[in-house]
Design a protein around this motif. Structure first.
Motif, PDB file in Angstrom:
ATOM      1  N   LEU A 138       0.807  -1.216   0.000  1.00 32.35           N
ATOM      2  CA  LEU A 138       0.000   0.000   0.000  1.00 32.35           C
ATOM      3  C   LEU A 138       0.842   1.268   0.000  1.00 32.35           C
ATOM      4  CD1 LEU A 138      -2.615  -1.116   2.689  1.00 32.35           C
ATOM      5  CD2 LEU A 138      -2.901  -1.174   0.203  1.00 32.35           C
ATOM      6  N   GLU A 139       2.146   1.144   0.195  1.00 26.02           N
ATOM      7  CA  GLU A 139       3.011   2.315   0.330  1.00 26.02           C
ATOM      8  C   GLU A 139       3.664   2.728  -0.981  1.00 26.02           C
ATOM      9  OE1 GLU A 139       3.065   3.964   3.105  1.00 26.02           O
ATOM     10  OE2 GLU A 139       1.778   2.487   4.086  1.00 26.02           O
ATOM     11  N   ILE A 273      -6.333   5.324  -1.436  1.00 26.54           N
ATOM     12  CA  ILE A 273      -5.722   4.439  -0.434  1.00 26.54           C
ATOM     13  C   ILE A 273      -5.563   5.180   0.888  1.00 26.54           C
ATOM     14  CG2 ILE A 273      -3.616   3.173   0.152  1.00 26.54           C
ATOM     15  CD1 ILE A 273      -3.248   2.686  -2.874  1.00 26.54           C
ATOM     16  N   HIS A 274      -5.103   6.426   0.816  1.00 30.57           N
ATOM     17  CA  HIS A 274      -4.949   7.229   2.035  1.00 30.57           C
ATOM     18  C   HIS A 274      -6.298   7.437   2.731  1.00 30.57           C
ATOM     19  CE1 HIS A 274      -3.605  10.429   4.720  1.00 30.57           C
ATOM     20  NE2 HIS A 274      -4.627  11.158   4.291  1.00 30.57           N
ATOM     21  N   TYR A 276      -9.036   5.563   2.611  1.00 34.30           N
ATOM     22  CA  TYR A 276      -9.531   4.329   3.223  1.00 34.30           C
ATOM     23  C   TYR A 276      -8.687   3.918   4.431  1.00 34.30           C
ATOM     24  CZ  TYR A 276     -12.880   3.687  -0.523  1.00 34.30           C
ATOM     25  OH  TYR A 276     -13.941   3.849  -1.383  1.00 34.30           O
ATOM     26  N   THR A 277      -7.421   4.290   4.428  1.00 31.06           N
ATOM     27  CA  THR A 277      -6.596   4.034   5.611  1.00 31.06           C
ATOM     28  C   THR A 277      -7.098   4.861   6.790  1.00 31.06           C
ATOM     29  OG1 THR A 277      -4.651   3.531   4.239  1.00 31.06           O
ATOM     30  CG2 THR A 277      -4.258   4.111   6.542  1.00 31.06           C
ATOM     31  N   GLU A 278      -7.458   6.112   6.561  1.00 34.04           N
ATOM     32  CA  GLU A 278      -8.036   6.940   7.613  1.00 34.04           C
ATOM     33  C   GLU A 278      -9.400   6.405   8.042  1.00 34.04           C
ATOM     34  OE1 GLU A 278      -6.560   9.599   9.148  1.00 34.04           O
ATOM     35  OE2 GLU A 278      -4.796   8.888   8.048  1.00 34.04           O
ATOM     36  N   LEU A 280     -10.234   3.263   8.113  1.00 32.61           N
ATOM     37  CA  LEU A 280      -9.944   2.130   8.990  1.00 32.61           C
ATOM     38  C   LEU A 280      -9.513   2.590  10.381  1.00 32.61           C
ATOM     39  CD1 LEU A 280      -8.067  -0.288   6.549  1.00 32.61           C
ATOM     40  CD2 LEU A 280     -10.236  -0.715   7.714  1.00 32.61           C
ATOM     41  N   LYS A 281      -8.750   3.679  10.466  1.00 34.11           N
ATOM     42  CA  LYS A 281      -8.325   4.187  11.779  1.00 34.11           C
ATOM     43  C   LYS A 281      -9.532   4.585  12.628  1.00 34.11           C
ATOM     44  CE  LYS A 281      -3.761   5.913  10.345  1.00 34.11           C
ATOM     45  NZ  LYS A 281      -2.925   7.131  10.147  1.00 34.11           N
ATOM     46  N   MET A 314     -11.109  -2.860   3.949  1.00 36.37           N
ATOM     47  CA  MET A 314      -9.792  -3.425   3.646  1.00 36.37           C
ATOM     48  C   MET A 314      -9.721  -3.961   2.222  1.00 36.37           C
ATOM     49  SD  MET A 314      -8.724  -5.350   7.197  1.00 36.37           S
ATOM     50  CE  MET A 314      -7.161  -5.889   6.506  1.00 36.37           C
ATOM     51  N   ARG A 317      -9.803  -1.025  -0.242  1.00 33.19           N
ATOM     52  CA  ARG A 317      -8.484  -0.376  -0.291  1.00 33.19           C
ATOM     53  C   ARG A 317      -7.508  -1.194  -1.136  1.00 33.19           C
ATOM     54  NH1 ARG A 317      -4.967   0.513   5.141  1.00 33.19           N
ATOM     55  NH2 ARG A 317      -5.130  -1.764   5.062  1.00 33.19           N
TER      56      ARG A 317
END
Length: 350
Positions: A138-139, A273-274, A276-278, A280-281, A314, A317
């Motif tokens: 993901l990075e 991606i960023h 959806y990462t937020e 998930l947080k 998940m 993402r």
């Protein structure tokens, strides 16, 4: 004068057939033309008939699997018309209704799942489902080096600012807005490659299908999040405005420079991606309720029956990460002076 006489005779001949039923037609009195009720405009004496019934009376033919009356929405002769009470009594749920026989011979497919239960979706089929590869990196990030890359990168960064201001941390609604935009590039790119293939009488290397699959996958993301968060009226209006502007802008951008258009899409996917990462947080912190996964998501991504919203985010993402790779890859192909058709498309890359 002769045309008026002919028209008058035609009305006398067709008037009773078109505007009176055989049982309810009133016989004209002596000296009264058969079309006088029509010309006088008396609604009480001349019951109106729907256009379908008029066509049926003019063309009483029987088709292969249905009568002409049924084809135009009418009823068969001698068939009793059900009352309102009987309609309510015989109403059945849509899932239990029998398939309607089509005059064209098209029958709805009866799809059975692996466990023997009927398939309940018509927007996608069992062979289109898959297990998302959530182990993808993901990075990954494409460092902009050329002028076009930098323009694409900062353009996407600028578009993120009003989105952050408007949605803040309402990630359910933000995801819906994101997917209405993310589903556009694949459709535009696939459409333009399709037209180019037709014009030049050449194959596309599978890229038409790959880009259309991407657009369909993004649309399924939207259908999933519609089950989680319902947009407000002004958010729907915003979607219409943004989609209209973005579609036309991306269309013109792709015509001008496909490598630039694909690079823009690659950076859009990085921003997705960023986001959806937020998302998930906030789910892990309890800021957003981790509700059960929608049924459509369970079937589409082959998730376990007890899957939750976190599992859905998940896999979505992971999809965005794959779309990132495909679009940056497509842009690199153009940067190397080749056409997409020269390199096989990554079909089925999930």
């Amino acid at each position: 004068m002769s045309s008026r006489i002919a028209g008058s005779r035609l009305l006398r001949h067709l008037g009773p057939r078109l505007f009176f039923s055989t049982a309810a037609a009133r016989a004209p009195t002596a000296g009264e033309p058969a079309c006088s009720l029509l010309l006088s405009g008396s609604a009480s004496l001349a019951p109106s008939r729907p256009p379908a019934a008029v066509l049926v009376r003019l063309f009483p033919v029987r088709m292969t699997s249905t009568t002409a009356a049924q084809a135009f929405g009418g009823e068969q002769e001698g068939e009793a018309k059900p009352s309102a009470g009987s309609r309510e009594a015989t109403a059945v749920p849509p899932s239990e209704r029998m398939a309607v026989a089509s005059y064209w011979g098209i029958q709805p497919s009866k799809i059975i799942k692996e466990d023997g239960t009927p398939w309940r979706w018509s927007c996608f089929m069992p062979w289109e489902t898959y297990k998302a590869d959530t182990s993808i990196d993901l990075e990954k990030h494409h460092v902009p080096s050329t002028l076009l890359d930098k323009l694409a990168y900062w353009m996407v960064k600028a578009l993120r600012v009003p989105t952050d201001i408007f949605f803040q941390r309402r990630y359910g609604c933000r995801a819906m807005m994101l997917e209405t935009v993310a589903a556009v590039p694949g459709m535009v790119g696939g459409m333009l490659l399709h037209l180019r293939s037709l014009r030049r009488f050449e194959q596309s290397g599978g890229w038409i299908r790959a880009l259309l699959e991407e657009a369909e996958n993004e649309r399924m993301h939207l259908m999933t999040f519609m089950e989680v968060a319902q947009p407000r009226w002004y958010e729907r209006a915003l979607v219409i405005a943004v989609q209209g502007v973005f579609f036309n802008a991306y269309f013109l951008g792709y015509l001008a420079s496909p490598k630039f258009a694909h690079r823009v899409t690659g950076y859009l996917e990085e921003e997705a991606i960023h986001s959806y990462t937020e998302f998930l947080k906030d789910l892990e912190a309890g800021e957003i309720d981790n509700v059960p996964a929608p049924a459509i998501a369970v079937d589409y991504w082959r998730l376990p029956a007890d899957a939750t919203l976190k599992d859905v985010v998940m896999v979505v993402r992971a999809d965005e990460a794959h779309h990132r790779d495909v679009n940056h890859f497509a842009s690199d192909i153009h940067y190397q002076g080749m056409d997409l058709k020269d390199i096989p498309a990554p079909l089925g890359y999930h």
